[in-house]
Structures are given as C-alpha cells and as structure tokens.
Design an enzyme around this catalytic site. Sequence first.
Site, mmCIF file in Angstrom:
data_model
loop_
_atom_site.group_PDB
_atom_site.id
_atom_site.type_symbol
_atom_site.label_atom_id
_atom_site.label_comp_id
_atom_site.label_asym_id
_atom_site.label_seq_id
_atom_site.Cartn_x
_atom_site.Cartn_y
_atom_site.Cartn_z
ATOM 1 N N ASP A 1 -1.105 -9.007 6.710
ATOM 2 C CA ASP A 1 -1.322 -8.004 5.671
ATOM 3 C C ASP A 1 -2.319 -8.448 4.592
ATOM 4 O O ASP A 1 -2.208 -9.538 4.038
ATOM 5 C CB ASP A 1 0.031 -7.709 5.015
ATOM 6 C CG ASP A 1 0.030 -6.437 4.205
ATOM 7 O OD1 ASP A 1 -0.701 -6.375 3.196
ATOM 8 O OD2 ASP A 1 0.759 -5.496 4.570
ATOM 9 N N SER B 1 -3.624 -3.027 3.591
ATOM 10 C CA SER B 1 -2.369 -2.561 4.158
ATOM 11 C C SER B 1 -2.371 -1.039 4.310
ATOM 12 O O SER B 1 -3.252 -0.484 4.956
ATOM 13 C CB SER B 1 -1.209 -3.059 3.300
ATOM 14 O OG SER B 1 -0.004 -3.017 4.017
#
Length: 295
Positions: free
Chosen positions: A155, A41
Amino acid sequence: MKKPVVGLALGSGGARGWCHIGVLRELEEMGIRPDVVAGSSMGALVGAAYAAGKLDALEDWARSLTLRTILPLIDIGIAGAGIMGGTGVLTMLKGLRMPDSIEELSLPFVAVATELRHGREVWLRDGPLATAVRASVSIPGLLRPQYHEGRWLIDGGVVNPVPVSAARALGAESVIAVNPDAGVASGYYDIAEATPRSAAFNALIPQSLRNLWRNNKDMPDTPEPNYVALLNATLDIMSDQIRRSRLAGDPPQVLLGARLKGVSIMDLHRARECIDEGRRMVRAQAEHIEAALGL
C-alpha cells in the site's frame, strides 16, 4: 492570467476513500477538471477510474455494494502475507473495462506504492494499470503484496498517504489534496464499540475458566479489540503520523478533510455516505478552492 496546472492528490483510507468520487463530482460541477492525478491506495483506484473515464461505472459499482455482495471480493486464504489474495480487485477492474496500461489513460496518472524490501516510495507511472492499482491498494495484513518487476509492493499509504509530491512531479502547479482519514485523528479506537463476548465464547469455555477470567485482575472487563478493529486503528495511527509529517513539508494549495470517523477501512458497502461527504467537503471550501486556483 494563464490557468495553473491543477493536480489532484487522492489519499489512502480504505473504504473512506469512496469520498474521492464525491470530491470529483463536485469539482466537475464547479467547472474544475484536474490536469494530473496521483493516488495512494483507494485514491489510486478512484484516480485511475477517473483518468480512464470510468468514474460513472465505478460509482455505480460502489453504490451497489452490500455486505452480501462484498463477500465474493474477499478471496480469503491462509497462505501468503494477507487474508485476501487480491483476485477480487483484479476482477472488479476488469469488469470496469479499464485500459490495459497507464499510458492509455486520458490524463497523466501515478499510483503510489511502497517497495517492501527497502521501504522506498514507488511511483508507478507506466505499465499495466491493473497491476499498479493492485499494488497501491495492498493494505498490510489484509491484501497480499503485489510482485512487480522484481519487487514486492504494498500500500502506498504506508509511505505517502496523501501524495502531494507525486502530483507535483507530474507537473501540477496547484494541488487539491484529499484526506479521507481526517476525521479519525481525534480518536483511533472507541472502546465502547468493542464486540462483547459471544454466546459461542460462553459455550466453548468451561465455567471454571470463565470464573478464572473474571477473577483475574489482569484481565479487563471490556473485550479486547477484534482483528479488524485492531488493524484499522493501527493503520490509522501510522497513517496519521506519516501524513502530518508529509503535508507539513509539502503542503497543498487546498486540503480537503473527510469527517468519516464512524467508517472503517473495510466498510466498502457504505459508499453512499462517503460520496456524500466528498461533495460536502468541496462545497464547504468552494470559495477557497476558487481563490487558490485563481478562478
């Protein structure tokens, strides 16, 4: 003694991940330059910029963000699987003049993402750099998934919030791991910070219905969490549980934890305090870091 191959595992955490910049700055001042970088991320974004030699540009951009300048990055739309399309992320990466491919980076780098169909962890080690970062930062519910090579990717923090294993796969012998979310584990949602019902609510809802609301014992006096607060707390709870499990099974030589409980995943305009916290984290463990790396 031969210097160990030092790996950096930069964790997820949304805006809290700006602390990675401070960590890298302080490590540089200690004379420590990681040999390989893995990121999930926001860790993938900062890690890619570092491996590309663009950390200065990213830091300048992050520090310049305000609530007003963030708005153009949030390309809100009602279609798709997220309220943000992701073009703002790609535009930002282009503005930093990042290399086109991962292979062009000066350091071995991997961006961690999650394959949506089977929930598998995906390590993006080659190919388009912007696509890899865009996939890794696709926070569920906020940023739409990234389609890449026949797969929908989201993510990386969903499966590996602090990617120690990915850093070791790149050849790291000693891993410095950074957890931007360490400070939120003591409480994921503060009821005292709930947004009170607005004047607009009172204007739109007839008095009779407001009285019914107040007289209904099932309705709490405190307003329910708003969308961002609910999503923030949900992701923090999920990530913390996964992170504890992953780190217990594959502990790094050094684990740095940020104290950024008051910063939400969307507070991108608060880069300055997050970067300062990153510097503090390293200074607080400087002796341990040197001993762990044999310096």
